[in-house]
Design an enzyme around this catalytic site. Sequence first.
Site, PDB file in Angstrom:
ATOM      1  N   HIS A  17     101.995 107.449 -22.859  1.00 39.34           N
ATOM      2  CA  HIS A  17     101.073 107.322 -23.999  1.00 39.34           C
ATOM      3  C   HIS A  17     100.791 108.695 -24.609  1.00 39.34           C
ATOM      4  CE1 HIS A  17      99.317 103.663 -21.692  1.00 39.34           C
ATOM      5  NE2 HIS A  17     100.062 103.197 -22.681  1.00 39.34           N
ATOM      6  N   LYS A  41      89.268  90.395 -20.531  1.00 43.67           N
ATOM      7  CA  LYS A  41      90.117  90.965 -19.476  1.00 43.67           C
ATOM      8  C   LYS A  41      89.344  92.113 -18.794  1.00 43.67           C
ATOM      9  CE  LYS A  41      94.826  92.753 -19.199  1.00 43.67           C
ATOM     10  NZ  LYS A  41      95.727  93.502 -20.074  1.00 43.67           N
ATOM     11  N   ARG A  90     109.763 101.790 -24.729  1.00 39.39           N
ATOM     12  CA  ARG A  90     110.402 102.263 -23.503  1.00 39.39           C
ATOM     13  C   ARG A  90     111.756 101.598 -23.268  1.00 39.39           C
ATOM     14  NH1 ARG A  90     105.680 100.279 -19.805  1.00 39.39           N
ATOM     15  NH2 ARG A  90     106.226  98.528 -21.144  1.00 39.39           N
ATOM     16  N   SER A 127     100.789 101.479 -17.304  1.00 31.43           N
ATOM     17  CA  SER A 127      99.443 101.545 -16.730  1.00 31.43           C
ATOM     18  C   SER A 127      99.343 100.659 -15.485  1.00 31.43           C
ATOM     19  CB  SER A 127      98.412 101.095 -17.768  1.00 31.43           C
ATOM     20  OG  SER A 127      98.427 101.947 -18.881  1.00 31.43           O
TER      21      SER A 127
HETATM   22  O1  LIG Z   1     101.588 101.658 -20.116  1.00 32.40           O
HETATM   23  C1  LIG Z   1     101.982 100.602 -20.656  1.00 32.40           C
HETATM   24  O2  LIG Z   1     101.684  99.451 -20.273  1.00 32.40           O
HETATM   25  C2  LIG Z   1     102.913 100.720 -21.856  1.00 32.40           C
HETATM   26  C3  LIG Z   1     103.296  99.546 -22.532  1.00 32.40           C
HETATM   27  C4  LIG Z   1     104.149  99.639 -23.617  1.00 32.40           C
HETATM   28  C5  LIG Z   1     104.602 100.886 -24.038  1.00 32.40           C
HETATM   29  N1  LIG Z   1     105.427 101.270 -25.068  1.00 32.40           N
HETATM   30  N2  LIG Z   1     105.567 102.628 -25.069  1.00 32.40           N
HETATM   31  C6  LIG Z   1     104.840 103.094 -24.061  1.00 32.40           C
HETATM   32 BR1  LIG Z   1     104.712 104.927 -23.688  1.00 32.40          BR
HETATM   33  C7  LIG Z   1     104.207 102.047 -23.369  1.00 32.40           C
HETATM   34  C8  LIG Z   1     103.348 101.976 -22.263  1.00 32.40           C
END
Ligand SMILES: O=C(O)c1ccc2[nH]nc(Br)c2c1
Length: 158
Positions: A17, A41, A90, A127
Amino acid sequence: MKKAVFPGSFDPLTNGHLDIIQRASEIFDEVVVAVGINTNKQGLFTPSERLELVEEAVADLPNVQVGQVGGLTVDYMNEIGAKYLVRGLRNAKDFEYERDIAEVNSVLAGVETVLLLAKPENQNVSSSMVKEIAKFGADKLDAFVPAVVVTALQKHFQ
Ligand SMILES: O=C(O)c1ccc2[nH]nc(Br)c2c1
């Protein structure tokens, strides 16, 4: 003035992030990190904890602000005059998901979505993964989250 919003739950903020935020801050005049408050949530951290962690992590980025969003991101963007929505990618799964949302946001609200590719070292970071390994006392958390989040995770699970 090009203002962008980078929305997310940031429960907690990860290095992935933070990298997206840093790169977006070099593209746009202003970036607002919008911390989502989803009352349905229960996260690991409270909305105010998540907000504080992001604020500390971006303190050295003068054109990055942090806000809280309870409703639709596009409504928040309209309120603050942001025309661009930044999201990180990602993998292909992220792309499929983000493409569908971007299309809806474009049709409904004329929002332009800018997708930034996560760096290879962050492509497997999420996360939820971070919370899982922190729960089991992993000592290499700094590979996945900023120092301020390492401290918060260690405090939470001590
Ligand atoms: O931490 C996550 O859940 C999460 C989700 C979706 C994500 N897209 N790009 C990133 Br960096 C990213 C991080």
